[in-house]
Design an enzyme around this catalytic site. Structure first.
Site, PDB file in Angstrom:
ATOM      1  N   GLY A  56       3.088   5.362  12.968  1.00 23.22           N
ATOM      2  CA  GLY A  56       3.508   3.104  13.237  1.00 23.22           C
ATOM      3  C   GLY A  56       3.128   3.500  14.429  1.00 23.22           C
TER       4      GLY A  56
ATOM      5  CD  GLU B 165      12.799   4.621   7.406  1.00 18.19           C
ATOM      6  OE1 GLU B 165      13.108   5.907   8.510  1.00 18.19           O
ATOM      7  OE2 GLU B 165      12.749   4.511   6.574  1.00 18.19           O
TER       8      GLU B 165
ATOM      9  CD  GLU C  54      10.515  13.295  10.713  1.00 18.64           C
ATOM     10  OE1 GLU C  54       8.657  12.614  10.908  1.00 18.64           O
ATOM     11  OE2 GLU C  54      11.336  12.827  10.052  1.00 18.64           O
TER      12      GLU C  54
ATOM     13  CB  CYS D 124      12.750   9.654   7.957  1.00 16.32           C
ATOM     14  SG  CYS D 124      14.355   7.852   7.335  1.00 16.32           S
TER      15      CYS D 124
ATOM     16  CE  LYS E 169      -1.964   2.979   2.018  1.00 12.23           C
ATOM     17  NZ  LYS E 169      -1.784   3.992   0.855  1.00 12.23           N
TER      18      LYS E 169
ATOM     19  N   GLY F 165       7.133   6.205   8.234  1.00  9.94           N
ATOM     20  CA  GLY F 165       6.183   7.064   7.880  1.00  9.94           C
ATOM     21  C   GLY F 165       6.458   7.469   9.943  1.00  9.94           C
TER      22      GLY F 165
HETATM   23  N1  LIG Z   1      10.325   8.029   7.117  1.00  6.77           N
HETATM   24  C1  LIG Z   1       9.632   9.100   7.405  1.00  6.77           C
HETATM   25  O1  LIG Z   1      10.610   9.155   8.330  1.00  6.77           O
HETATM   26  C2  LIG Z   1       8.229   9.422   6.841  1.00  6.77           C
HETATM   27  C3  LIG Z   1       8.442  10.313   7.621  1.00  6.77           C
HETATM   28  N2  LIG Z   1       7.229  11.364   7.593  1.00  6.77           N
HETATM   29  C4  LIG Z   1       6.484  12.417   8.977  1.00  6.77           C
HETATM   30  O2  LIG Z   1       4.964  12.263   9.042  1.00  6.77           O
HETATM   31  C5  LIG Z   1       4.755  13.492   8.220  1.00  6.77           C
HETATM   32  C6  LIG Z   1       3.041  13.168   7.581  1.00  6.77           C
HETATM   33  O3  LIG Z   1       3.079  12.133   6.322  1.00  6.77           O
HETATM   34  P1  LIG Z   1       2.042  11.182   6.304  1.00  6.77           P
HETATM   35  O4  LIG Z   1       2.458  10.905   4.797  1.00  6.77           O
HETATM   36  O5  LIG Z   1       0.681  11.876   6.205  1.00  6.77           O
HETATM   37  O6  LIG Z   1       2.815   9.953   7.899  1.00  6.77           O
HETATM   38  P2  LIG Z   1       1.960   8.107   7.099  1.00  6.77           P
HETATM   39  O7  LIG Z   1       2.898   7.850   8.417  1.00  6.77           O
HETATM   40  O8  LIG Z   1       0.076   8.754   7.436  1.00  6.77           O
HETATM   41  O9  LIG Z   1       2.175   7.925   5.823  1.00  6.77           O
HETATM   42  C7  LIG Z   1       2.590   6.632   5.670  1.00  6.77           C
HETATM   43  C8  LIG Z   1       1.686   5.647   4.844  1.00  6.77           C
HETATM   44  O10 LIG Z   1       1.267   5.091   5.950  1.00  6.77           O
HETATM   45  C9  LIG Z   1      -0.312   4.979   5.819  1.00  6.77           C
HETATM   46  N3  LIG Z   1      -1.285   5.172   7.052  1.00  6.77           N
HETATM   47  C10 LIG Z   1      -1.812   6.805   7.036  1.00  6.77           C
HETATM   48  N4  LIG Z   1      -2.744   6.316   8.295  1.00  6.77           N
HETATM   49  C11 LIG Z   1      -2.531   4.596   8.323  1.00  6.77           C
HETATM   50  C12 LIG Z   1      -2.878   3.758   9.193  1.00  6.77           C
HETATM   51  N5  LIG Z   1      -4.024   4.259  10.254  1.00  6.77           N
HETATM   52  N6  LIG Z   1      -3.088   2.663   9.068  1.00  6.77           N
HETATM   53  C13 LIG Z   1      -1.829   2.100   8.104  1.00  6.77           C
HETATM   54  N7  LIG Z   1      -1.201   2.963   7.186  1.00  6.77           N
HETATM   55  C14 LIG Z   1      -1.928   4.146   8.000  1.00  6.77           C
HETATM   56  C15 LIG Z   1      -0.261   6.165   4.449  1.00  6.77           C
HETATM   57  O11 LIG Z   1      -1.573   5.760   3.589  1.00  6.77           O
HETATM   58  P3  LIG Z   1      -2.148   6.883   2.930  1.00  6.77           P
HETATM   59  O12 LIG Z   1      -0.941   7.984   1.962  1.00  6.77           O
HETATM   60  O13 LIG Z   1      -3.125   7.056   2.024  1.00  6.77           O
HETATM   61  O14 LIG Z   1      -2.520   8.093   4.331  1.00  6.77           O
HETATM   62  C16 LIG Z   1       1.446   5.939   3.218  1.00  6.77           C
HETATM   63  O15 LIG Z   1       1.358   4.924   2.961  1.00  6.77           O
HETATM   64  C17 LIG Z   1       5.598  13.809   7.274  1.00  6.77           C
HETATM   65  O16 LIG Z   1       5.807  15.969   7.284  1.00  6.77           O
HETATM   66  C18 LIG Z   1       6.374  13.709   8.148  1.00  6.77           C
HETATM   67  O17 LIG Z   1       6.980  14.569   9.670  1.00  6.77           O
HETATM   68  C19 LIG Z   1       6.820  10.726   6.642  1.00  6.77           C
HETATM   69  C20 LIG Z   1       6.387  10.086   5.563  1.00  6.77           C
HETATM   70  C21 LIG Z   1       8.177   9.071   6.082  1.00  6.77           C
HETATM   71  C1  LIG Z   2      18.825   2.185  -0.253  1.00  6.33           C
HETATM   72  C2  LIG Z   2      18.491   3.249   0.573  1.00  6.33           C
HETATM   73  C3  LIG Z   2      16.826   4.143   0.944  1.00  6.33           C
HETATM   74  C4  LIG Z   2      17.271   5.067   1.783  1.00  6.33           C
HETATM   75  C5  LIG Z   2      16.104   5.933   1.463  1.00  6.33           C
HETATM   76  C6  LIG Z   2      16.493   7.418   1.969  1.00  6.33           C
HETATM   77  C7  LIG Z   2      15.467   7.560   2.808  1.00  6.33           C
HETATM   78  C8  LIG Z   2      14.599   7.451   3.897  1.00  6.33           C
HETATM   79  C9  LIG Z   2      13.680   7.835   4.321  1.00  6.33           C
HETATM   80  O1  LIG Z   2      12.891   9.313   4.450  1.00  6.33           O
HETATM   81  O2  LIG Z   2      12.330   7.133   5.736  1.00  6.33           O
END
Ligand SMILES: NC(=O)C1=CN([C@@H]2O[C@H](COP(=O)(O)OP(=O)(O)OC[C@H]3O[C@@H](n4cnc5c(N)ncnc54)[C@H](OP(=O)(O)O)[C@@H]3O)[C@@H](O)[C@H]2O)C=CC1
Ligand SMILES: CCCCCC/C=C/C(=O)O
Length: 507
Positions: free
Chosen positions: A253, A270, A405, A304, A195, A248
């Site tokens: 999480g 993560e 963040e 992240c 997803k 996410g």
């Molecule tokens: N790598 C990282 O560290 C990341 C951090 N973030 C942080 O999170 C903030 C918000 O970003 P956002 O995209 O809303 O992050 P989310 O945690 O909401 O989204 C990540 C994934 O989880 C899905 N998701 C959302 N709600 C649920 C649920 N209840 N059960 C299962 N899956 C779910 C989302 O789907 P959908 O898109 O359909 O809502 C998406 O596929 C960012 O501003 C950032 O601070 C976000 C992304 C990556």
């Molecule tokens: C092959 C490594 C991919 C790392 C991507 C880095 C981003 C991480 C994040 O934002 O969660």
């Protein structure tokens, strides 16, 4: 190919159209027939629509993945054959790297120069690296003499696939953070329900096309696009899902960890970060500042690992600030499809508003705004696009801009007086994803790297990634490691098989 998605070549046109769900090796509309739009953050206009999966579709995808996991056809496929398929996927990715890169650029504003030279390249690398691991499964054997009879016998411990993996992936590295889960899961013989983030479904559709073209058997990879708020619970609570791999927000999480406990799933997380990047006064300042700029402004800060807290030794503070401001003002902000662009728009309007709200909080808390702080309006885009200027504050570690963040191009510079204080400030956070140290004193660099509570520490570099290097967090940045052979542990479980005693076997 029987897929409903087709490829386009015009640059602003989506490389994939008519995007449907990919379940059990077939493309199909969602059970409801609903579709959702994906929007280009540069033009604010709809790129295309994708099927909006609902609970019935998630159920169908899980059922397909379960059947394929249980018939073990994929898990027992001779390893060289599975490896061959994964290598073919890598070849397809490489052949269509421009399409894959463009999906990311149109969906979330990732500058094409990076999408092409980093994301598309590492995507192929991931399938090659884990494809190779597929043909070299780990396992071990030992001789033991256990009570009560103390007769020598041998035990073999084999690694088995976990089963059905739910990969829930974010918008910021749509392809890479999908492939860091899908490639090791596939290599270890699991089946997958994926997803992707609702804001960035295109590259997942393109990847499903690559799996289909490569001949990955039906049911191994299943794609359900749809809102996490509506279908997430089905995925994370379903008794036929064995493992969840999530990247996410920390908030979502935590919810997934709690909800998946009922069925005792394996989980890897993560999550967010607020990484400290430390510049000592003895650093090579040119490269330290370049690393700091790349640390926070790469991918618009939507990463992240962003080095969003820049800790600077006080004696070098003003020199570093002046160099940061000069470097930030030279960054090219604009259309991410333009090869010269370094800073594209925020992924969506919500991200832009989040950045603006933190800039406000920084100002209200009395942080000293040294650069930026406003929306940006690059030329030639008619005032459209969710752009924000690179922004630099001088502040303190207790401010919201230094503790929460932001996921945007906002840097909090924080002074320190000595090594011990730098370490204390760096570790004064609930997160622990990454960190960086800039110094010419390697003994100091190693001392500090070892003292920092973070899953990664870059010395005299920042935001470097390689598929062979384990990546993940400590504290509230999550657990489990992606990339490297260690990632395979997330997707296998150990079974110990006791052989008859050596004496019995010999008789
Ligand atoms: N790598 C990282 O560290 C990341 C951090 N973030 C942080 O999170 C903030 C918000 O970003 P956002 O995209 O809303 O992050 P989310 O945690 O909401 O989204 C990540 C994934 O989880 C899905 N998701 C959302 N709600 C649920 C649920 N209840 N059960 C299962 N899956 C779910 C989302 O789907 P959908 O898109 O359909 O809502 C998406 O596929 C960012 O501003 C950032 O601070 C976000 C992304 C990556
Ligand atoms: C092959 C490594 C991919 C790392 C991507 C880095 C981003 C991480 C994040 O934002 O969660």
């Amino acid at each position: 190919m029987q897929n409903a998605a087709t490829c386009a070549t015009d640059t602003r046109t989506s490389p994939v159209e008519d995007c449907q769900l990919y379940i059990d090796g077939t493309w199909r509309e969602s059970a409801s027939g609903d579709r959702m739009e994906t929007v280009d953050p540069t033009t604010e206009s709809v790129v295309t629509t994708v099927a909006k999966g609902g609970k019935d579709d998630v159920e169908a995808a899980i059922a397909a993945a379960r059947r394929r996991a249980d018939d073990a056809e994929w898990a027992r496929m001779p390893a060289p054959e599975r490896q061959g398929l994964m290598m073919t996927v890598a070849d397809i990715v490489e052949r269509h790297a421009d399409d894959f890169a463009r999906c990311e650029t149109l969906d979330m504003g990732k500058p094409i120069q990076f999408a092409r030279s980093i994301d598309a390249v590492l995507l192929a690398d991931l399938f090659r690296f884990f494809g190779a691991a597929a043909a070299d499964p780990d396992g071990d054997a030992r001789t033991v003499s256990p009570p009560p009879d103390h007769a020598a016998r041998q035990v073999m411990s084999v690694r088995e696939p976990v089963g059905v993996v739910a990969a829930i992936t974010p918008f910021n590295f749509p392809l890479l953070l999908s492939a860091t889960k899908i490639a090791p899961a596939m290599a270890a013989g699991n089946t997958i329900v994926h997803k992707p983030a609702s804001a960035t479904p295109l590259s997942a559709v393109r990847l499903a096309m690559a799996f289909e073209e490569a001949g990955v058997p039906a049911g191994v990879y299943n794609l359900v696009t749809g809102p996490g708020s509506e279908i997430g619970d089905t995925l994370v609570t379903h008794s036929d899902v064995d493992k969840i791999a999530f990247t996410g927000s920390t908030g979502v999480g935590k919810g997934i960890i709690a909800k998946s406990a009922d069925t005792v799933k394996k989980v890897t997380m993560e999550l967010g970060g607020k990484s400290a990047h430390i510049i000592f006064a003895d650093a090579d300042m040119n490269s330290a500042v370049q690393n700091a700029i790349f640390g926070i402004f790469y991918n618009k800060g939507e990463i992240c690992t962003a080095g969003s807290r820049l800790l600077v030794e006080r004696s070098a503070l003003e020199e570093v600030l002046a160099a940061l401001v000069a470097a930030a003002s030279a960054l090219v902000i604009g259309d991410p499809l333009d090869a010269a662009t370094f800073l594209g728009p925020m992924a969506d309007e919500g991200q832009l508003k989040k950045v603006e709200s933190y800039v406000r909080k920084g100002r209200e808390a009395g942080a000293d705004l040294r650069y930026g702080g406003e929306r940006a309006e690059p030329e030639g885009l008619g005032g459209k696009g969710w752009f924000h200027q690179p922004t630099i504050f001088l502040g303190t570690n207790d401010m919201a801009i230094a503790q929460e963040e932001i996921f945007g191009p906002v840097l909090a510079v924080i002074p320190f007086d000595d090594e011990a204080e730098a370490i204390r400030i760096a570790n004064d956070t609930t997160f622990g994803l990454a960190s960086g140290v800039q110094t010419t004193d390697m003994a100091k660099a190693l001392r500090v790297a070892n003292a920092l509570k973070a899953g990664t520490c870059w010395i005299n570099s920042y935001n470097y990634f390689d598929v062979s290097v384990p990546f993940g967090g400590v504290k509230q940045s999550g657990f489990g490691r992606e990339c490297g052979r260690q990632a395979l542990e997330n997707y296998t479980q150990t079974k110990s098989i006791w052989l008859p005693s050596i004496a019995e076997a010999a008789s």
